[in-house]
Design a protein around this motif. Structure first.
Motif, PDB file in Angstrom:
ATOM      1  N   ILE A 147      37.855  41.950  58.839  1.00  0.00           N
ATOM      2  CA  ILE A 147      38.476  42.462  60.065  1.00  0.00           C
ATOM      3  C   ILE A 147      39.382  43.626  59.680  1.00  0.00           C
ATOM      4  CG2 ILE A 147      38.393  40.274  61.316  1.00  0.00           C
ATOM      5  CD1 ILE A 147      41.364  39.870  60.541  1.00  0.00           C
ATOM      6  N   SER A 148      39.505  44.608  60.586  1.00  0.00           N
ATOM      7  CA  SER A 148      40.408  45.730  60.335  1.00  0.00           C
ATOM      8  C   SER A 148      40.839  46.331  61.664  1.00  0.00           C
ATOM      9  CB  SER A 148      39.737  46.790  59.460  1.00  0.00           C
ATOM     10  OG  SER A 148      38.592  47.331  60.091  1.00  0.00           O
ATOM     11  N   TRP A 149      42.078  46.812  61.679  1.00  0.00           N
ATOM     12  CA  TRP A 149      42.645  47.450  62.879  1.00  0.00           C
ATOM     13  C   TRP A 149      43.679  48.463  62.414  1.00  0.00           C
ATOM     14  CZ3 TRP A 149      47.521  48.125  64.778  1.00  0.00           C
ATOM     15  CH2 TRP A 149      47.637  48.529  66.129  1.00  0.00           C
ATOM     16  N   THR A 150      43.755  49.595  63.116  1.00  0.00           N
ATOM     17  CA  THR A 150      44.752  50.606  62.787  1.00  0.00           C
ATOM     18  C   THR A 150      45.202  51.293  64.066  1.00  0.00           C
ATOM     19  OG1 THR A 150      45.216  52.622  61.521  1.00  0.00           O
ATOM     20  CG2 THR A 150      42.958  52.317  62.327  1.00  0.00           C
ATOM     21  N   THR A 151      46.428  51.837  64.033  1.00  0.00           N
ATOM     22  CA  THR A 151      46.955  52.548  65.200  1.00  0.00           C
ATOM     23  C   THR A 151      46.378  53.939  65.314  1.00  0.00           C
ATOM     24  OG1 THR A 151      48.839  53.311  63.895  1.00  0.00           O
ATOM     25  CG2 THR A 151      49.142  51.312  65.201  1.00  0.00           C
ATOM     26  N   GLY A 199      41.620  42.331  56.529  1.00  0.00           N
ATOM     27  CA  GLY A 199      41.501  41.119  55.734  1.00  0.00           C
ATOM     28  C   GLY A 199      40.129  40.503  55.831  1.00  0.00           C
ATOM     29  N   VAL A 200      40.014  39.277  55.364  1.00  0.00           N
ATOM     30  CA  VAL A 200      38.739  38.576  55.342  1.00  0.00           C
ATOM     31  C   VAL A 200      38.939  37.165  55.889  1.00  0.00           C
ATOM     32  CG1 VAL A 200      39.086  37.788  52.945  1.00  0.00           C
ATOM     33  CG2 VAL A 200      36.772  37.903  53.896  1.00  0.00           C
ATOM     34  N   VAL A 201      37.947  36.701  56.654  1.00  0.00           N
ATOM     35  CA  VAL A 201      37.958  35.364  57.249  1.00  0.00           C
ATOM     36  C   VAL A 201      36.829  34.552  56.623  1.00  0.00           C
ATOM     37  CG1 VAL A 201      37.776  34.031  59.383  1.00  0.00           C
ATOM     38  CG2 VAL A 201      38.884  36.274  59.409  1.00  0.00           C
ATOM     39  N   GLY A 219      39.840  43.714  69.731  1.00  0.00           N
ATOM     40  CA  GLY A 219      40.218  45.094  69.467  1.00  0.00           C
ATOM     41  C   GLY A 219      40.042  45.522  68.028  1.00  0.00           C
ATOM     42  N   ALA A 220      39.807  44.566  67.114  1.00  0.00           N
ATOM     43  CA  ALA A 220      39.632  44.910  65.701  1.00  0.00           C
ATOM     44  C   ALA A 220      38.158  45.164  65.395  1.00  0.00           C
ATOM     45  CB  ALA A 220      40.153  43.778  64.813  1.00  0.00           C
ATOM     46  N   ASN A 221      37.912  45.891  64.320  1.00  0.00           N
ATOM     47  CA  ASN A 221      36.562  46.046  63.802  1.00  0.00           C
ATOM     48  C   ASN A 221      36.210  44.797  62.997  1.00  0.00           C
ATOM     49  OD1 ASN A 221      36.138  48.738  64.787  1.00  0.00           O
ATOM     50  ND2 ASN A 221      37.416  49.498  63.118  1.00  0.00           N
ATOM     51  N   ILE A 222      35.045  44.225  63.275  1.00  0.00           N
ATOM     52  CA  ILE A 222      34.581  43.033  62.566  1.00  0.00           C
ATOM     53  C   ILE A 222      33.277  43.400  61.881  1.00  0.00           C
ATOM     54  CG2 ILE A 222      33.971  40.592  62.773  1.00  0.00           C
ATOM     55  CD1 ILE A 222      35.594  40.468  65.323  1.00  0.00           C
TER      56      ILE A 222
END
Length: 333
Positions: free
Chosen positions: A326-330, A206-208, A236-239
Motif C-alpha cells: 500500500i502507498s499514499w502521498t500528498t 507498507g506491506v500487508v 484512497g491508497a495505491n494497492i
C-alpha cells in the motif's frame, strides 16, 4: 432435526495423552481467535511507514493506538513499543524511557518544531488482527461434517462425524468456492484522526500480510476449497504487488464465475424503472406556452455505486499467505 455424533475413527494409538489436542469445528485457538466450520482462521499483520510533519514552532505529543506496535525512526529506534499474546491476554513492552514516550498516561512520541519524522506502525504476527471468516454452507446445514478431531503428538488419532436424521436427502450438495469474508475499509480520517492543523501526514507505505490457516489440519491432511476477498482496503491508497496475484475481481466472481462454476444461468439484471403513468387531465408536451419547442428531458436512473475488490480462489491444506503493498502521498492531492 436432532444431532447425532457417529464415530468415524477408531483409536489408533494406545499411548499416553501427552501432547494431546482436540479441535471442534467451528472452534477457537488456544489464544482465543475463532475459526469457522471448515477450520479456517484468517489473520492480518502489517508494517506501515508513516511520514509526519509538525509545522508548529512548539512540540506536539502523538498518542499511538496500542493495538499497533510503533518505532520512531530516530535516536537509533529506541522510542518503540511492542506487544504479544500471553494466552489470550496482550502483553505490552513499554518504551525504555517513560518520561519521553508517555504523557497523561498515554503512550506515544513527541514530534518537535518543524520536524519531519518517519514512524513505523506494526501489527505483528505474535499479536495479529483476526479476520472473521463466515461458515461454509451446504444443503445439510453442517450435519454432514467432521468434528472433534483428536491429535496425539501430532498424529491424528480420533474424531467424529456429525450426521443428521433425515433420510430424505441423499446428497448434501456440490462443493464450490464460497466467498467467506468481506473487506474492511480503512479511511484516511480513521487512520489519522488528528484534530490539529499543525500535524501533517505527508505519505505512508507498507506491506500487508493476510494469512489463512486450516487450524485443525495440523499436517495438511484435510483439504479446503473456498474464496477470500482482500482483507483490508486502505481507501484512497495505491494497492499493488499482490503475491500471489488475485484470481479475479469481485464483480467477475459474483456476476460470471460462480454461475458458470455451478452450471446455471446468471440472473438477468432488473429492468430500469419505467416512467410513472400520467392521467389524461394534464398532458405533458415539449412545447412551451410561447409555442417554442424544446427537447424533452429524459430522467436517468441513478448509477449503481461501483465497489470492486480482488478475490482469490484457494485450494489448500495447512496454510496460505497473501501479501500486497500500500502507498499514499500528498503529492498531487
Amino acid at each position: 432435526m436432532r444431532k447425532v455424533a457417529v464415530s468415524l475413527f477408531v483409536l489408533l494409538l494406545a499411548s499416553s495423552l501427552v501432547g494431546a489436542t482436540t479441535y471442534t469445528l467451528p472452534g477457537s485457538t488456544s489464544y482465543g481467535y475463532p475459526y469457522n466450520n471448515i477450520g479456517l482462521l484468517g489473520t492480518v499483520s502489517m508494517e506501515v511507514n508513516v511520514t509526519l510533519l509538525n509545522t508548529a514552532p512548539f512540540p506536539k505529543f502523538i498518542i499511538v493506538n496500542p493495538r499497533y506496535d510503533f518505532r520512531v525512526n530516530r535516536l537509533s529506534g529506541s522510542e518503540s513499543m511492542t506487544a504479544y499474546l500471553n494466552g489470550t491476554q496482550p502483553v505490552h513492552v513499554l518504551p525504555a524511557s517513560l518520561a519521553r514516550n508517555t504523557l497523561n498516561y498515554r503512550v506515544g512520541f513527541w514530534i518537535y518544531p518543524y520536524e519531519a519524522v518517519v514512524v513505523t506502525f506494526i501489527i505483528n504476527q505474535n499479536y495479529s488482527y483476526p479476520i472473521p471468516m463466515e461458515n461454509y454452507q451446504d444443503v445439510c446445514g453442517g450435519q454432514d461434517q467432521l468434528s472433534d478431531l483428536s491429535y496425539t503428538n501430532g498424529t491424528l488419532t480420533g474424531g467424529h462425524i456429525l450426521s443428521g436424521d433425515d433420510i430424505g436427502t441423499m446428497i448434501c450438495g456440490v462443493v464450490y468456492p464460497e466467498l467467506l469474508n468481506a473487506p474492511k475499509i480503512v479511511y484516511m480520517q480513521s487512520l489519522f484522526p488528528l484534530r490539529d492543523g499543525n500535524i501533517r501526514i505527508l505519505k505512508y507505505n507498507g506491506v500487508v500480510h493476510f494469512t489463512i490457516t486450516n487450524v485443525p489440519s495440523q499436517n495438511g491432511e484435510f483439504r479446503t476449497f473456498f474464496a477470500v476477498a482482500i482483507p483490508v482496503i486502505f481507501k484512497g491508497a495505491n494497492i499493488t504487488d499482490f503475491t500471489p496475484n488475485y484470481t479475479m475481481m469481485y464483480s467477475d466472481y459474483v456476476h460470471r464465475f460462480i454461475w458458470r462454476y455451478m452450471g446455471v444461468e446468471a440472473p438477468t439484471p432488473p429492468e430500469p424503472p419505467s416512467m410513472p403513468h400520467v392521467s389524461n387531465m394534464f398532458q405533458l408536451t415539449n412545447t412551451l406556452i410561447t409555442g417554442q419547442s424544446v427537447e424533452p428531458v429524459i430522467p436517468k436512473p441513478p448509477a449503481e455505486p461501483k465497489f470492486d475488490f480482488p478475490v482469490w480462489i484457494i485450494l489448500m491444506g495447512k496454510e496460505v499467505e497473501i501479501t500486497y503493498h500500500i502507498s499514499w502521498t500528498t503529492e498531487g492531492r
